[in-house]
Design an enzyme around this catalytic site. Structure first.
Site, mmCIF file in Angstrom:
data_model
loop_
_atom_site.group_PDB
_atom_site.id
_atom_site.type_symbol
_atom_site.label_atom_id
_atom_site.label_comp_id
_atom_site.label_asym_id
_atom_site.label_seq_id
_atom_site.Cartn_x
_atom_site.Cartn_y
_atom_site.Cartn_z
ATOM 1 C CG ASN A 12 -0.144 -5.586 19.995
ATOM 2 O OD1 ASN A 12 0.183 -5.474 21.176
ATOM 3 N ND2 ASN A 12 0.646 -5.172 19.035
ATOM 4 C CB CYS A 14 -0.298 -11.047 12.895
ATOM 5 S SG CYS A 14 -0.858 -12.657 13.498
ATOM 6 C CB SER A 16 0.332 -3.597 15.343
ATOM 7 O OG SER A 16 -0.138 -4.461 16.335
HETATM 8 P P1 4NP Z 1 -3.341 -9.172 13.918
HETATM 9 O O1 4NP Z 1 -3.893 -10.605 13.513
HETATM 10 O O2 4NP Z 1 -4.543 -8.267 14.067
HETATM 11 O O3 4NP Z 1 -2.485 -8.780 12.761
HETATM 12 O O4 4NP Z 1 -2.562 -9.334 15.206
HETATM 13 C C1 4NP Z 1 -4.836 -11.302 14.281
HETATM 14 C C2 4NP Z 1 -4.418 -12.014 15.371
HETATM 15 C C3 4NP Z 1 -5.332 -12.751 16.117
HETATM 16 C C4 4NP Z 1 -6.645 -12.748 15.736
HETATM 17 C C5 4NP Z 1 -7.069 -12.019 14.648
HETATM 18 C C6 4NP Z 1 -6.156 -11.289 13.919
HETATM 19 N N1 4NP Z 1 -7.582 -13.518 16.475
HETATM 20 O O5 4NP Z 1 -8.761 -13.577 16.071
HETATM 21 O O6 4NP Z 1 -7.216 -14.118 17.493
#
Ligand code: 4NP
Length: 151
Positions: A12, A14, A16
């Protein structure tokens, strides 16, 4: 009647948040659009700066959003729950309290390419080009979603 849409990805921060901002910008204010993550890594923080900068480039402000984790009550509060990839889909279905809740969960790009289960790629470990690619995918599919839920 106003329709409520929840956008869901892993962190949550990048994808969404972009989906929330893009769809909200295409809809009148009485439509509720929110976003959440399946994970709790970033709860309470603003979206990733690269998403904020990309959205701003296309005229959408997501800087005031705050990361939160999806909860069971989201299945009651929202009409449509759109996930970004098949991993999100599995994780969200795993906490859906009943069959009606499961029916609300959809892979977002299926609105453009029915039944293909294509994924909005996670741009977190990539560069700004990846964020712009995600923006364009979400802008295209949110156009279809906005038209559908307004009609
Ligand atoms: P999102 O991307 O799912 O599009 O928000 C990510 C943001 C952080 C992480 C993985 C995906 N992480 O591992 O911290």
């Amino acid at each position: 009647m106003s329709v409520k849409v929840l956008m869901v990805c892993l962190g949550n921060i990048c994808r969404s948040p972009l989906a929330e901002g893009i769809l909200q910008a295409k809809l009148p204010n009485n439509y509720i659009v929110d976003s959440a993550g399946t994970a709790n890594y970033h709860v309470g923080t603003a979206p990733d700066k690269r998403s904020v900068v990309t959205a701003r480039k296309f005229g959408v402000d997501i800087s005031q959003q705050k990361c939160r984790q999806i909860t069971k009550s989201d299945f009651e509060n929202f009409d449509h729950i759109y996930v970004m990839d098949t991993s999100n889909y599995k994780n969200v279905l795993a906490i859906a309290p009943n069959e009606a809740a499961k029916q609300k969960v959809k892979v977002i790009l299926n609105e453009l390419h029915p039944d293909k289960n294509l994924e909005v790629p996670d741009p977190y470990y990539g560069d700004m080009q990846g964020f712009e690619h995600v923006y364009k995918l979400l802008d295209e599919v949110c156009e279809v979603i906005a038209a559908k839920i307004k009609s």
